[in-house]
Design a protein around this motif. Sequence first.
Motif, short mmCIF file in Angstrom:
data_model
loop_
_atom_site.label_atom_id
_atom_site.label_comp_id
_atom_site.label_asym_id
_atom_site.label_seq_id
_atom_site.Cartn_x
_atom_site.Cartn_y
_atom_site.Cartn_z
N ALA A 288 0.85 -1.18 0.00
CA ALA A 288 0.00 0.00 0.00
C ALA A 288 0.89 1.23 0.00
CB ALA A 288 -0.90 0.00 1.23
N TRP A 289 0.47 2.27 -0.72
CA TRP A 289 1.23 3.51 -0.75
C TRP A 289 0.29 4.70 -0.81
CZ3 TRP A 289 1.07 -0.04 -4.64
CH2 TRP A 289 0.58 0.36 -5.88
N ALA A 290 0.78 5.81 -0.26
CA ALA A 290 0.01 7.05 -0.26
C ALA A 290 0.97 8.22 -0.19
CB ALA A 290 -0.96 7.09 0.92
N VAL A 291 0.49 9.39 -0.59
CA VAL A 291 1.32 10.59 -0.51
C VAL A 291 1.59 10.90 0.96
CG1 VAL A 291 0.62 11.52 -2.74
CG2 VAL A 291 -0.68 12.11 -0.68
N LEU A 292 2.67 11.59 1.23
CA LEU A 292 3.12 11.79 2.61
C LEU A 292 2.11 12.48 3.52
CD1 LEU A 292 6.91 12.56 2.17
CD2 LEU A 292 5.79 10.43 2.79
N PRO A 293 1.37 13.53 3.09
CA PRO A 293 0.40 14.13 4.03
C PRO A 293 -0.66 13.13 4.51
CG PRO A 293 0.77 15.59 2.17
CD PRO A 293 1.47 14.30 1.86
N VAL A 294 -1.09 12.24 3.66
CA VAL A 294 -2.08 11.24 4.05
C VAL A 294 -1.47 10.27 5.05
CG1 VAL A 294 -3.50 9.32 3.22
CG2 VAL A 294 -3.34 11.43 1.89
N VAL A 295 -0.23 9.85 4.82
CA VAL A 295 0.46 8.93 5.73
C VAL A 295 0.64 9.59 7.09
CG1 VAL A 295 2.61 7.70 6.16
CG2 VAL A 295 1.63 7.71 3.87
N SER A 296 1.02 10.87 7.11
CA SER A 296 1.22 11.58 8.37
C SER A 296 -0.06 11.65 9.18
CB SER A 296 1.74 13.00 8.11
OG SER A 296 2.99 12.95 7.50
N ARG A 297 -1.17 11.95 8.54
CA ARG A 297 -2.46 12.02 9.25
C ARG A 297 -2.84 10.64 9.79
NH1 ARG A 297 -3.70 15.60 4.99
NH2 ARG A 297 -4.86 14.02 3.85
N MET A 298 -2.58 9.59 9.02
CA MET A 298 -2.90 8.24 9.48
C MET A 298 -2.06 7.88 10.70
SD MET A 298 -1.76 4.73 9.44
CE MET A 298 -0.37 4.90 8.39
N GLN A 299 -0.80 8.27 10.72
CA GLN A 299 0.06 7.94 11.84
C GLN A 299 -0.33 8.71 13.10
OE1 GLN A 299 3.91 8.63 10.05
NE2 GLN A 299 4.11 6.46 9.48
N ILE A 300 -0.83 9.92 12.96
CA ILE A 300 -1.27 10.70 14.11
C ILE A 300 -2.55 10.11 14.69
CG2 ILE A 300 -2.22 12.93 14.82
CD1 ILE A 300 -0.22 14.18 12.77
N VAL A 301 -3.52 9.81 13.84
CA VAL A 301 -4.81 9.29 14.29
C VAL A 301 -4.71 7.83 14.69
CG1 VAL A 301 -7.20 8.84 13.53
CG2 VAL A 301 -6.05 10.93 12.83
N GLY A 302 -3.85 7.07 14.04
CA GLY A 302 -3.68 5.66 14.36
C GLY A 302 -4.52 4.72 13.51
#
Length: 143
Positions: A53-67
């Motif tokens: 799975a891959w996504a642009v960095l802003p999407v990945v950052s939001r996912m890591q913050i929210v969990g």
Amino acid sequence: KLIYHKSPAGSSADPDWIQSTVKLFLRPGNCHGSSGSDSSSPHNNNNKRPTLAWAVLPVVSRMQIVGNFDSSEEAMWSSLGLLDVHTILIDENTEENGCSNSPDADGNTAPTTITGFFSVTANDGAVHVFEAPSARQRDYVVR
């Protein structure tokens, strides 16, 4: 971090490829399903196959913050099931590929350039092209 190179759509008036900085993940599968269900059933919808799975960095950052993903973010991810991968090719630039370190007319030897490019071809023929910052980082991802 990788760069994902997306080819233009066949109907696009713009012939340029689109580059995006992405993060690539290996999402593990789950063959056990949820507790209380019959995991031996072949029709168990809780079984998940492992995926890239891959996504642009802003999407990945939001996912890591929210969990976790919210429903709107999940659509921004691209994925490919590991069982749907046909081939992974890397740019090795070897003599077998027509590249060599043979001297030119002046006797100078140019170093072989090895890039961070690799492609993932799916069983359906879709080709996903990625670029790592170096061949070493590419090898860390691919091998």
